[in-house]
Design an enzyme around this catalytic site. Sequence first.
Site, PDB file in Angstrom:
ATOM      1  N   GLY A 116      -2.172   6.616 -52.821  1.00 32.00           N
ATOM      2  CA  GLY A 116      -2.163   6.658 -54.277  1.00 32.00           C
ATOM      3  C   GLY A 116      -2.097   8.095 -54.743  1.00 32.00           C
TER       4      GLY A 116
ATOM      5  N   CYS B 239      -9.079  11.201 -50.817  1.00 31.78           N
ATOM      6  CA  CYS B 239      -8.230  11.632 -51.922  1.00 31.78           C
ATOM      7  C   CYS B 239      -7.388  12.810 -51.449  1.00 31.78           C
ATOM      8  CB  CYS B 239      -9.123  12.067 -53.083  1.00 31.78           C
ATOM      9  SG  CYS B 239      -8.209  12.615 -54.531  1.00 31.78           S
ATOM     10  N   LEU B 240      -6.109  12.804 -51.820  1.00 31.53           N
ATOM     11  CA  LEU B 240      -5.241  13.914 -51.397  1.00 31.53           C
ATOM     12  C   LEU B 240      -5.702  15.238 -52.008  1.00 31.53           C
ATOM     13  CD1 LEU B 240      -1.738  12.182 -51.560  1.00 31.53           C
ATOM     14  CD2 LEU B 240      -3.059  12.763 -49.514  1.00 31.53           C
TER      15      LEU B 240
ATOM     16  N   HIS C  25      -8.498   9.484 -62.126  1.00 32.02           N
ATOM     17  CA  HIS C  25      -7.885  10.824 -62.179  1.00 32.02           C
ATOM     18  C   HIS C  25      -7.328  11.126 -63.578  1.00 32.02           C
ATOM     19  CE1 HIS C  25      -7.992  12.443 -58.109  1.00 32.02           C
ATOM     20  NE2 HIS C  25      -7.531  11.312 -57.589  1.00 32.02           N
TER      21      HIS C  25
ATOM     22  N   GLN D 297      -2.886  15.284 -60.444  1.00 34.01           N
ATOM     23  CA  GLN D 297      -2.962  15.888 -59.103  1.00 34.01           C
ATOM     24  C   GLN D 297      -1.741  16.743 -58.775  1.00 34.01           C
ATOM     25  OE1 GLN D 297      -4.011  11.872 -57.216  1.00 34.01           O
ATOM     26  NE2 GLN D 297      -5.008  13.322 -55.846  1.00 34.01           N
TER      27      GLN D 297
ATOM     28  N   HIS E 109      -9.309   4.165 -58.549  1.00 32.03           N
ATOM     29  CA  HIS E 109      -9.432   5.566 -58.141  1.00 32.03           C
ATOM     30  C   HIS E 109      -8.373   6.420 -58.850  1.00 32.03           C
ATOM     31  CE1 HIS E 109      -9.788   8.725 -54.753  1.00 32.03           C
ATOM     32  NE2 HIS E 109      -8.727   9.097 -55.452  1.00 32.03           N
ATOM     33  N   GLU E 110      -7.125   5.930 -58.845  1.00 27.36           N
ATOM     34  CA  GLU E 110      -6.039   6.703 -59.482  1.00 27.36           C
ATOM     35  C   GLU E 110      -6.217   6.755 -60.996  1.00 27.36           C
ATOM     36  OE1 GLU E 110      -4.567   8.457 -57.501  1.00 27.36           O
ATOM     37  OE2 GLU E 110      -5.068   7.284 -55.726  1.00 27.36           O
TER      38      GLU E 110
HETATM   39 NI    NI Z   1      -7.517  10.788 -55.564  1.00 24.24          NI
END
Ligand code: NI
Length: 171
Positions: A46, A94-95, A140, A51, A136-137
């Site tokens: 995701g 998370c990236l 953000h 991000q 989660h996304e």
């Molecule tokens: Ni994330």
Amino acid sequence: MAILDIIVAPDPRLKITAKAVKAVDDDVRALMDDMLESMHVANGIGLAAPQVGDSRRVIVVDISRAEEEPDPIRMANPELLWVSDEEGNHEEGCLSLPEQYAEVERPESIRVRYLDRSGEEQELDATGMLATCIQHEMDHLDGILFVDHISSLKRKMILRKLSKAKKMATA
Ligand code: NI
């Protein structure tokens, strides 16, 4: 398509509240496609626009496994219409927080409304890992990271580790 740089925490750009897109035009479609490609290259499931330094309410998700057909979902302006009372605990990463993982408690099932790549309004029911990933996304888009859902002690530990790694990388 382009591979976008993914911002690593701590970074003020990850704390912004993203703005709704007015319409899914070619520019938004290009962002969605670039985000998906960047996410796949980074082996993520995701990614949210903040991000990659973009402040629009756009997320992409693909929880298919390597051996499965890709199953990309592109969402603009996602909104939760319903969440289950039942909560689930899933390990999240998370990236933007590389190599950091923690169990996070969230509603186990959700219904989400969004605009798809053609600008059509869609509704999706999700449960388990897909529900976790979408929530989660969506977090953000409001400047919330998964570590904001865990104890402050654990959060500080993780962010300190990432700060240190960043300093080492630029030293
Ligand atoms: Ni994330």
